[in-house]
Design an enzyme around this catalytic site. Structure first.
Site, PDB file in Angstrom:
ATOM      1  N   HIS A   1       0.858  -1.188   0.000  1.00 53.97           N
ATOM      2  CA  HIS A   1       0.000   0.000   0.000  1.00 53.97           C
ATOM      3  C   HIS A   1       0.891   1.234   0.000  1.00 53.97           C
ATOM      4  O   HIS A   1       1.540   1.543   1.000  1.00 53.97           O
ATOM      5  CB  HIS A   1      -0.906  -0.013   1.234  1.00 53.97           C
ATOM      6  CG  HIS A   1      -1.882   1.123   1.287  1.00 53.97           C
ATOM      7  ND1 HIS A   1      -2.799   1.262   2.318  1.00 53.97           N
ATOM      8  CD2 HIS A   1      -2.102   2.179   0.469  1.00 53.97           C
ATOM      9  CE1 HIS A   1      -3.528   2.350   2.113  1.00 53.97           C
ATOM     10  NE2 HIS A   1      -3.111   2.931   0.992  1.00 53.97           N
TER      11      HIS A   1
ATOM     12  N   GLU B   1      -2.148  -1.542  -3.478  1.00 54.42           N
ATOM     13  CA  GLU B   1      -3.245  -0.847  -2.809  1.00 54.42           C
ATOM     14  C   GLU B   1      -3.014   0.654  -2.908  1.00 54.42           C
ATOM     15  O   GLU B   1      -1.897   1.136  -2.683  1.00 54.42           O
ATOM     16  CB  GLU B   1      -3.332  -1.272  -1.342  1.00 54.42           C
ATOM     17  CG  GLU B   1      -3.732  -2.723  -1.151  1.00 54.42           C
ATOM     18  CD  GLU B   1      -3.896  -3.099   0.303  1.00 54.42           C
ATOM     19  OE1 GLU B   1      -4.557  -4.111   0.571  1.00 54.42           O
ATOM     20  OE2 GLU B   1      -3.348  -2.388   1.184  1.00 54.42           O
TER      21      GLU B   1
ATOM     22  N   HIS C   1      -8.047  -8.155   5.871  1.00 54.18           N
ATOM     23  CA  HIS C   1      -7.940  -7.127   6.910  1.00 54.18           C
ATOM     24  C   HIS C   1      -8.210  -7.744   8.281  1.00 54.18           C
ATOM     25  O   HIS C   1      -9.298  -8.230   8.557  1.00 54.18           O
ATOM     26  CB  HIS C   1      -8.873  -5.940   6.692  1.00 54.18           C
ATOM     27  CG  HIS C   1      -8.367  -4.699   7.388  1.00 54.18           C
ATOM     28  ND1 HIS C   1      -7.288  -3.978   6.935  1.00 54.18           N
ATOM     29  CD2 HIS C   1      -8.755  -4.085   8.533  1.00 54.18           C
ATOM     30  CE1 HIS C   1      -7.052  -2.963   7.747  1.00 54.18           C
ATOM     31  NE2 HIS C   1      -7.922  -3.005   8.732  1.00 54.18           N
TER      32      HIS C   1
END
Length: 246
Positions: free
Chosen positions: A45, A72, A193
């Protein structure tokens, strides 16, 4: 038995590096170890504030990965430009707030449909498969279909945060219903997550899920047991979940 893929997120290797402003530990090297241990892909990310992963990491990973990169990113012009330049295999569009410790919820596709559809079109034109990180909500799933994104990643953070087994079972059922609904609409479904070695199996057993993206739990385990073993242990739990639920 359908295969379940594991994407290993190496952001927290970069977090450790950035804590001291050194050039180690290197998330690129960690990605190589994870691949060797059986990771099917590497997730990174690149946040707008560059708090962990840096631009250099993205470019070097693109050149060195043997599997594929799941990039991400927030839905911003800067990130879209970087993605179109690097051309990872996957881009997962995520919500982002500067004050958050980690991504706190799913993307509001309903409220940003035009913006997300445009981003999806731009990334798709660059040859990138787009995924939307969303909650298991029918309205958000319907909006994901409307955006023409081929993939979604279902947010499992609320499930992971629950401490009561009864509450977890209720949330697991909600997630399962949403995942099956999305699958029946033709979306390819990933999830992630907050998943760890104690809560991953019920999620991994949902046969419509193609891939789980897991980072913090694996890196935390790796700090004690080593990254190779941490990845292998997670893959084994996922395999067991599919083997015993066929």
């Amino acid at each position: 038995m359908s295969e379940l893929l594991l994407g290993v997120n190496v952001d927290h290797i970069a977090t450790l590096r950035q804590a001291r402003g050194t050039n180690y530990p290197d998330p690129v090297y960690a990605a190589s170890v994870a691949e060797h241990a059986g990771a099917d892909g590497i997730t990174v990310h690149l946040r707008e504030d560059r708090r962990h992963i840096q631009d250099r990491d993205i470019h070097v990973l693109k050149q060195t990965l043997h599997t594929r990169m799941n990039f991400e990113m927030a839905v911003t012009d800067e990130m879209i430009a970087i993605a179109c330049d690097v051309k990872p295999v996957f881009c997962c569009l995520v919500p982002e707030k500067r004050e958050e410790l980690t991504t706190e919820g799913g993307l509001d596709v309903v409220g940003q449909l035009d913006k997300i559809t445009k981003a999806t079109e731009q990334l798709t034109a660059a040859g990138i498969a787009v995924s939307l990180f969303i909650d298991a909500d029918k309205a958000q799933i319907d909006a994901a279909v409307a955006s023409k994104a081929p993939y979604i990643e279902i947010h499992t953070g609320h499930y992971a945060d629950l401490s009561s087994e009864e509450e977890q079972l209720i949330e697991l059922e909600r997630l399962t219903v949403g995942i099956k609904y999305a699958h029946n609409l033709g979306l390819k479904v990933n999830a992630g997550h907050g998943l760890n070695y104690f809560n991953v199996k019920p999620i991994a057993a949902i046969k419509e899920i193609i891939e789980l993206n897991i980072g913090h739990a694996i890196i935390a385990r790796a700090a004690i047991d080593g990254l190779d073993k941490a990845v292998r242990d997670m893959k084994q739990l996922m395999l067991e979940a599919r083997t015993y639920n066929t």
